[in-house]
Design a protein around this motif. Structure first.
Motif, PDB file in Angstrom:
ATOM      1  N   GLY A  12       0.789  -1.218   0.000  1.00 38.02           N
ATOM      2  CA  GLY A  12       0.000   0.000   0.000  1.00 38.02           C
ATOM      3  C   GLY A  12       0.824   1.271   0.000  1.00 38.02           C
ATOM      4  O   GLY A  12       0.313   2.344  -0.250  1.00 38.02           O
ATOM      5  N   ASP A  13       2.109   1.184   0.283  1.00 39.22           N
ATOM      6  CA  ASP A  13       2.966   2.364   0.305  1.00 39.22           C
ATOM      7  C   ASP A  13       3.491   2.677  -1.086  1.00 39.22           C
ATOM      8  O   ASP A  13       3.845   1.784  -1.840  1.00 39.22           O
ATOM      9  CB  ASP A  13       4.165   2.152   1.229  1.00 39.22           C
ATOM     10  CG  ASP A  13       3.788   2.217   2.699  1.00 39.22           C
ATOM     11  OD1 ASP A  13       2.613   2.487   2.985  1.00 39.22           O
ATOM     12  OD2 ASP A  13       4.670   2.009   3.541  1.00 39.22           O
ATOM     13  N   THR A  16       8.736   4.944   1.007  1.00 38.83           N
ATOM     14  CA  THR A  16       9.042   5.012   2.430  1.00 38.83           C
ATOM     15  C   THR A  16      10.416   5.627   2.617  1.00 38.83           C
ATOM     16  O   THR A  16      11.272   5.542   1.740  1.00 38.83           O
ATOM     17  CB  THR A  16       9.029   3.615   3.091  1.00 38.83           C
ATOM     18  OG1 THR A  16       9.963   2.785   2.417  1.00 38.83           O
ATOM     19  CG2 THR A  16       7.655   3.005   3.059  1.00 38.83           C
ATOM     20  N   ARG A 114       6.565   8.245   5.029  1.00 37.50           N
ATOM     21  CA  ARG A 114       6.016   7.446   3.938  1.00 37.50           C
ATOM     22  C   ARG A 114       4.915   8.199   3.212  1.00 37.50           C
ATOM     23  O   ARG A 114       4.280   9.087   3.779  1.00 37.50           O
ATOM     24  CB  ARG A 114       5.501   6.091   4.417  1.00 37.50           C
ATOM     25  CG  ARG A 114       4.294   6.136   5.306  1.00 37.50           C
ATOM     26  CD  ARG A 114       3.968   4.759   5.874  1.00 37.50           C
ATOM     27  NE  ARG A 114       2.694   4.793   6.568  1.00 37.50           N
ATOM     28  CZ  ARG A 114       1.669   4.040   6.277  1.00 37.50           C
ATOM     29  NH1 ARG A 114       1.745   3.150   5.308  1.00 37.50           N
ATOM     30  NH2 ARG A 114       0.547   4.133   6.953  1.00 37.50           N
ATOM     31  N   TYR A 116       1.492   7.229   0.838  1.00 41.20           N
ATOM     32  CA  TYR A 116       0.617   6.101   0.518  1.00 41.20           C
ATOM     33  C   TYR A 116      -0.738   6.632   0.076  1.00 41.20           C
ATOM     34  O   TYR A 116      -1.017   7.824   0.195  1.00 41.20           O
ATOM     35  CB  TYR A 116       0.464   5.170   1.728  1.00 41.20           C
ATOM     36  CG  TYR A 116      -0.082   5.850   2.950  1.00 41.20           C
ATOM     37  CD1 TYR A 116      -1.434   5.767   3.271  1.00 41.20           C
ATOM     38  CD2 TYR A 116       0.741   6.579   3.811  1.00 41.20           C
ATOM     39  CE1 TYR A 116      -1.950   6.393   4.390  1.00 41.20           C
ATOM     40  CE2 TYR A 116       0.234   7.200   4.929  1.00 41.20           C
ATOM     41  CZ  TYR A 116      -1.106   7.106   5.215  1.00 41.20           C
ATOM     42  OH  TYR A 116      -1.608   7.739   6.322  1.00 41.20           O
ATOM     43  N   SER A 118      -4.817   6.350   0.598  1.00 40.04           N
ATOM     44  CA  SER A 118      -5.907   5.910   1.452  1.00 40.04           C
ATOM     45  C   SER A 118      -7.174   6.128   0.630  1.00 40.04           C
ATOM     46  O   SER A 118      -7.688   7.246   0.557  1.00 40.04           O
ATOM     47  CB  SER A 118      -5.934   6.730   2.743  1.00 40.04           C
ATOM     48  OG  SER A 118      -7.020   6.346   3.543  1.00 40.04           O
TER      49      SER A 118
END
Length: 158
Positions: A12-13, A16, A114, A116, A118
């Motif tokens: 999901g990232d 990082t 990080r 990502y 959502s």
């Protein structure tokens, strides 16, 4: 690790900043929204971003992300974005005021850890951090080596 192979981020990232935990003592993490141009979102969806030298600042009650490199999106040749431009972060007013007080008062800094997604929205996790001394870095390396040796011994035992 073989040369040329890129290490994968967590599920999901997009990107990082593993180097941040080595250089800084991460005290508190905050999730913020990220104001992006359309081509930046497409480039992030391809999993392309670099956080290594990034940092965040608070200017006029707004949080800004600096030195985060999001490369241009290939198919959008003319309408591309500047890859190193400062990007605005979205956070609640109280969080921004609290961060401002801590950064000014205690000499802490804001470091992105990080990026990502959502749902459809791009998020960035920033950490309130204090710089480590050289001694602290040696402690981190020693602890990491000990954990690796323990894992190796456990896997050989099975």
């Amino acid at each position: 690790m073989a040369k040329g192979k890129k290490r994968k981020a967590a599920a999901g990232d997009v990107a990082t900043n593993r180097y941040a935990s080595y250089r800084f003592e991460l005290l508190e993490r905050i999730e913020c929204g990220l104001v992006l141009a359309g081509t930046e979102v497409k480039s992030l969806r391809e999993g392309r971003a670099q956080l290594k030298d990034g940092y965040a600042t608070v200017d006029d009650r707004e949080v800004w992300l600096h030195n985060v490199h999001i490369p241009p999106y290939g198919p959008a040749s003319r309408e591309n974005h500047d890859p190193d431009r400062p990007r605005k972060l979205l956070a609640h007013r109280r969080e921004i005021e609290r961060l401002t007080a801590k950064v000014q008062e205690r000499g802490l800094t804001l470091v992105p850890t990080r990026i990502y997604f959502s749902g459809p929205r791009a998020k960035v996790e920033i950490a309130l951090a204090r710089g480590k001394d050289r001694f602290d870095k040696r402690e981190s390396i020693k602890a990491r080596d000990q954990r690796r040796d323990i894992q190796r011994a456990l896997s050989e035992r099975d």
